[in-house]
Design an enzyme around this catalytic site. Structure first.
Site, PDB file in Angstrom:
ATOM      1  N   TYR A   1      22.204  17.538  27.127  1.00 52.99           N
ATOM      2  CA  TYR A   1      21.287  16.665  27.863  1.00 52.99           C
ATOM      3  C   TYR A   1      19.859  16.780  27.326  1.00 52.99           C
ATOM      4  CZ  TYR A   1      24.406  15.206  31.649  1.00 52.99           C
ATOM      5  OH  TYR A   1      25.393  14.624  32.389  1.00 52.99           O
TER       6      TYR A   1
ATOM      7  N   LYS B   1      34.426  25.882  25.810  1.00 52.63           N
ATOM      8  CA  LYS B   1      35.313  25.323  24.777  1.00 52.63           C
ATOM      9  C   LYS B   1      35.129  26.220  23.549  1.00 52.63           C
ATOM     10  CE  LYS B   1      38.092  22.158  23.123  1.00 52.63           C
ATOM     11  NZ  LYS B   1      39.506  22.079  23.548  1.00 52.63           N
TER      12      LYS B   1
ATOM     13  N   ASP C   1      39.244  21.797  28.862  1.00 55.55           N
ATOM     14  CA  ASP C   1      40.368  20.854  28.985  1.00 55.55           C
ATOM     15  C   ASP C   1      41.424  21.426  29.935  1.00 55.55           C
ATOM     16  OD1 ASP C   1      40.714  22.791  27.032  1.00 55.55           O
ATOM     17  OD2 ASP C   1      41.671  21.476  25.570  1.00 55.55           O
TER      18      ASP C   1
ATOM     19  N   ASP D   1      28.990  18.385  34.489  1.00 55.89           N
ATOM     20  CA  ASP D   1      28.846  16.995  34.934  1.00 55.89           C
ATOM     21  C   ASP D   1      30.224  16.385  35.141  1.00 55.89           C
ATOM     22  OD1 ASP D   1      27.628  14.457  35.419  1.00 55.89           O
ATOM     23  OD2 ASP D   1      28.212  13.879  33.381  1.00 55.89           O
TER      24      ASP D   1
ATOM     25  N   ASP E   1      32.504  15.658  38.913  1.00 53.73           N
ATOM     26  CA  ASP E   1      32.995  14.348  39.369  1.00 53.73           C
ATOM     27  C   ASP E   1      34.465  14.475  39.738  1.00 53.73           C
ATOM     28  OD1 ASP E   1      30.641  12.865  39.103  1.00 53.73           O
ATOM     29  OD2 ASP E   1      31.717  11.158  38.219  1.00 53.73           O
TER      30      ASP E   1
HETATM   31  C1  IPM Z   1      24.871  13.805  38.008  1.00 51.18           C
HETATM   32  C2  IPM Z   1      24.670  12.446  37.377  1.00 51.18           C
HETATM   33  C3  IPM Z   1      23.557  12.547  36.356  1.00 51.18           C
HETATM   34  C4  IPM Z   1      23.975  13.534  35.289  1.00 51.18           C
HETATM   35  C5  IPM Z   1      23.139  11.207  35.725  1.00 51.18           C
HETATM   36  C6  IPM Z   1      22.794  10.178  36.777  1.00 51.18           C
HETATM   37  C7  IPM Z   1      22.033  11.372  34.731  1.00 51.18           C
HETATM   38  O1  IPM Z   1      25.835  11.978  36.813  1.00 51.18           O
HETATM   39  O2  IPM Z   1      23.940  14.304  38.663  1.00 51.18           O
HETATM   40  O3  IPM Z   1      25.953  14.364  37.862  1.00 51.18           O
HETATM   41  O4  IPM Z   1      24.669  13.147  34.316  1.00 51.18           O
HETATM   42  O5  IPM Z   1      23.622  14.705  35.401  1.00 51.18           O
HETATM   43 MN    MN Z   2      27.532  13.305  37.051  1.00 50.62          MN
END
Ligand code: IPM
Ligand code: MN
Length: 354
Positions: A142, A187, A219, A243, A247
């Protein structure tokens, strides 16, 4: 206590859920005799429209003056399909993380008994699953050196020893407070940066003999998370892997609208829902405010105010049990409550509690 809170509502459903977060904060502070004041600041697409910067200096100063930031969401579709846009709402989020030194992002995965059927996984796999992912938030790809022209592009996954040590320490300490099981996700079979993570992880594991530490390739971890979510207690990992994995973990509970997060580090900590700005729902009063409300709970717990956090969690559980739910988690035929109405019910519950 005396709280000074910076409120950053942002975009989309942000302002609606932010208001509920503030109302619940007020109710809890009143109940427990805390003084609380708020300073509101702009961020995201809203701030781009107003001043051309998604995290203006004034907002940064407001955050620095505060004890905690109550953040909602940023993002607007008008920027998504425009690769030439010079400035994007998400940059505001990244700037906030970097400037406030928020290197540790804590994302809990928690299930709710009465919502198990909402999970995409079988109820028996999910029932009782409870883990947190600690995502490194200010390093890696990032923020590493980037390059892009028409023929080639790269992002650098840079990590220094101090950056790795401080986040792993957060992981080990959390494991100590929970079930003494830490999974370090990397990884290391491919990436040099991961090999350094693993080396430092092994060194530090020797200092935490009471914590059962395992190392897992990302993975494999992503597979394990849906095959056997109960395996995990505390996961710690780098920015990009975190990240993606969070999710994945956020949908296990059945609704992304349920999960809060905390970002902590060098300066003011930030508390925010895991979900995004859901622009399509803006102004419709249908967004689930529970993740924002649970972010309040994480804030109190961060300040070691356990009873305050527990009351919020109790109120949230009670609202779900009472079927006071926003549409996406409502039972078939049940009344669909709005963002505002769920918030009011929870405030009322807190006010009436003894
Ligand atoms: C998160 C989001 C952010 C990230 C985006 C919106 C930049 O997906 O907070 O997980 O990738 O960190
Ligand atoms: Mn995210």
């Amino acid at each position: 206590m005396n709280f000074k809170i910076a409120v950053l509502a942002g975009d989309g459903i942000g302002p609606e859920i932010s208001k509920v977060g503030v109302d619940v904060m007020n109710a809890v502070c009143k109940k427990f005799g805390h003084q609380v004041t708020y300073e509101y600041a702009i961020c995201g697409a809203d701030a781009i429209d107003k001043v051309g910067d998604p995290f203006p200096d004034e907002t940064f100063q407001t955050c620095m003056r505060a004890d905690a930031v109550l953040f909602s969401a940023v993002g607007d579709p008008k920027f998504d399909n425009d690769p030439t846009a010079k400035v994007r709402p998400e940059q505001g989020l990244l700037a906030m993380r970097k400037k406030l030194g928020l290197y540790a992002n804590i994302r809990p995965m928690q299930t709710f008994k009465s919502l198990l059927h909402k999970s995409p996984l079988k109820a028996e796999l999910v029932d009782g699953a409870d883990f947190i992912t600690i995502r490194e938030l200010t390093g890696g790809m990032y923020f590493g050196e980037k390059y892009q022209d028409n023929e080639k592009a790269y992002d650098t996954n840079f990590y220094s020893r101090p950056e790795i040590e401080r986040i792993l320490k957060v992981g080990f300490e959390y494991a100590r407070k929970r079930n003494h099981h830490l999974t370090i996700v990397d990884k290391a079979n491919v990436l040099a940066s991961s090999r350094l993570w693993r080396q430092i992880g092994q060194e530090m594991a020797a200092l935490y003999p009471d914590v059962k530490t395992d190392f897992m390739y990302v993975d494999n971890a992503s597979m394990r998370m849906i095959q056997e979510p109960k395996f995990f207690d505390v996961i710690v990992t780098e920015n990009t892997f975190g990240d993606i994995l969070t999710d994945e973990s956020s949908c296990i509970s059945g609704s992304m609208g349920l999960l809060p997060s905390a970002s902590t580090g060098e300066h003011t900590p930030v508390f925010e829902p895991v979900h995004g700005s859901w622009p399509q729902a803006k102004g419709l009063n249908i967004a689930n405010p529970l993740a924002q409300i649970l972010s309040d709970a994480m804030m109190f717990e961060y300040f070691d105010l356990k009873a305050e956090g527990a009351l919020i969690r109790e109120a949230v559980d009670a609202s779900i049990e009472a079927n006071v739910r926003t549409p996406e988690i409502q039972v078939e035929g049940g009344t669909k409550y709005g963002t505002k109405e769920v918030g009011e019910w929870i405030v009322d519950y807190i006010e009436k509690s003894i």
